[in-house]
Design a protein around this motif. Sequence first.
Motif, mmCIF file in Angstrom:
data_model
loop_
_atom_site.group_PDB
_atom_site.id
_atom_site.type_symbol
_atom_site.label_atom_id
_atom_site.label_comp_id
_atom_site.label_asym_id
_atom_site.label_seq_id
_atom_site.Cartn_x
_atom_site.Cartn_y
_atom_site.Cartn_z
ATOM 1 N N THR A 136 0.832 -1.200 0.000
ATOM 2 C CA THR A 136 0.000 0.000 0.000
ATOM 3 C C THR A 136 0.869 1.254 0.000
ATOM 4 O OG1 THR A 136 -1.724 -1.190 1.195
ATOM 5 C CG2 THR A 136 -1.845 1.215 1.208
ATOM 6 N N ALA A 137 1.910 1.264 0.794
ATOM 7 C CA ALA A 137 2.800 2.426 0.852
ATOM 8 C C ALA A 137 3.474 2.659 -0.496
ATOM 9 C CB ALA A 137 3.844 2.238 1.946
ATOM 10 N N ILE A 138 3.986 1.613 -1.099
ATOM 11 C CA ILE A 138 4.652 1.753 -2.393
ATOM 12 C C ILE A 138 3.655 2.225 -3.450
ATOM 13 C CG2 ILE A 138 5.774 0.456 -4.252
ATOM 14 C CD1 ILE A 138 7.141 -1.196 -2.044
ATOM 15 N N THR A 139 2.446 1.668 -3.433
ATOM 16 C CA THR A 139 1.422 2.053 -4.405
ATOM 17 C C THR A 139 1.050 3.519 -4.249
ATOM 18 O OG1 THR A 139 0.558 -0.199 -4.379
ATOM 19 C CG2 THR A 139 -0.890 1.506 -5.254
ATOM 20 N N LEU A 140 0.873 3.985 -3.031
ATOM 21 C CA LEU A 140 0.513 5.385 -2.810
ATOM 22 C C LEU A 140 1.620 6.338 -3.244
ATOM 23 C CD1 LEU A 140 -1.360 5.203 0.605
ATOM 24 C CD2 LEU A 140 -2.336 5.646 -1.643
ATOM 25 N N VAL A 141 2.850 5.986 -2.985
ATOM 26 C CA VAL A 141 3.967 6.845 -3.386
ATOM 27 C C VAL A 141 4.071 6.912 -4.903
ATOM 28 C CG1 VAL A 141 6.486 7.039 -3.384
ATOM 29 C CG2 VAL A 141 5.279 6.568 -1.257
ATOM 30 N N VAL A 142 3.975 5.761 -5.567
ATOM 31 C CA VAL A 142 4.062 5.740 -7.025
ATOM 32 C C VAL A 142 2.876 6.484 -7.639
ATOM 33 C CG1 VAL A 142 3.976 4.215 -9.048
ATOM 34 C CG2 VAL A 142 5.486 3.675 -7.131
ATOM 35 N N ALA A 189 1.093 8.974 -6.283
ATOM 36 C CA ALA A 189 1.263 10.410 -6.056
ATOM 37 C C ALA A 189 2.290 10.990 -7.028
ATOM 38 C CB ALA A 189 1.673 10.674 -4.616
ATOM 39 N N TYR A 190 3.376 10.286 -7.236
ATOM 40 C CA TYR A 190 4.402 10.748 -8.169
ATOM 41 C C TYR A 190 3.862 10.796 -9.597
ATOM 42 C CZ TYR A 190 8.858 11.154 -10.553
ATOM 43 O OH TYR A 190 9.872 11.583 -11.354
#
Length: 117
Positions: free
Chosen positions: A13-19, A21-22
């Motif tokens: 979830t953290a990786i998905t949200l960061v990607v 947002a970018y």
Amino acid sequence: MNFFILFVTVIVTAITLVVAAYAIAKLIGPRSYARIKGEPYECGIPTKGTSWLPMSIGFYLFAILFLMFDVETVFLYPWAVVVKEFGAAALLSIGFFLVVLVLGLAYAWRKGALEWN
């Protein structure tokens, strides 16, 4: 096994949200391809002269002293919360702490670190 699944879910979830947002920022964000954008200072005004200006060391000393005493003041709060539980031992330890603090201030004052010449 349940902990592992939770851990992997949080990481994914953290990786998905960061990607996400970018990617969204890249897609809808404003773009500027002007040459001046690459300059170190982006005010749009060309710099004159050197950017390395002499600065008094007093500013740095004053800032360090402020941070030092500010952080030490923050350390007084936990002591004030538990002072009744520990009694004389807490009073003695904070007394020693404050003596060291006052000696440091006296040393800085004596050396002229607080003077604005």
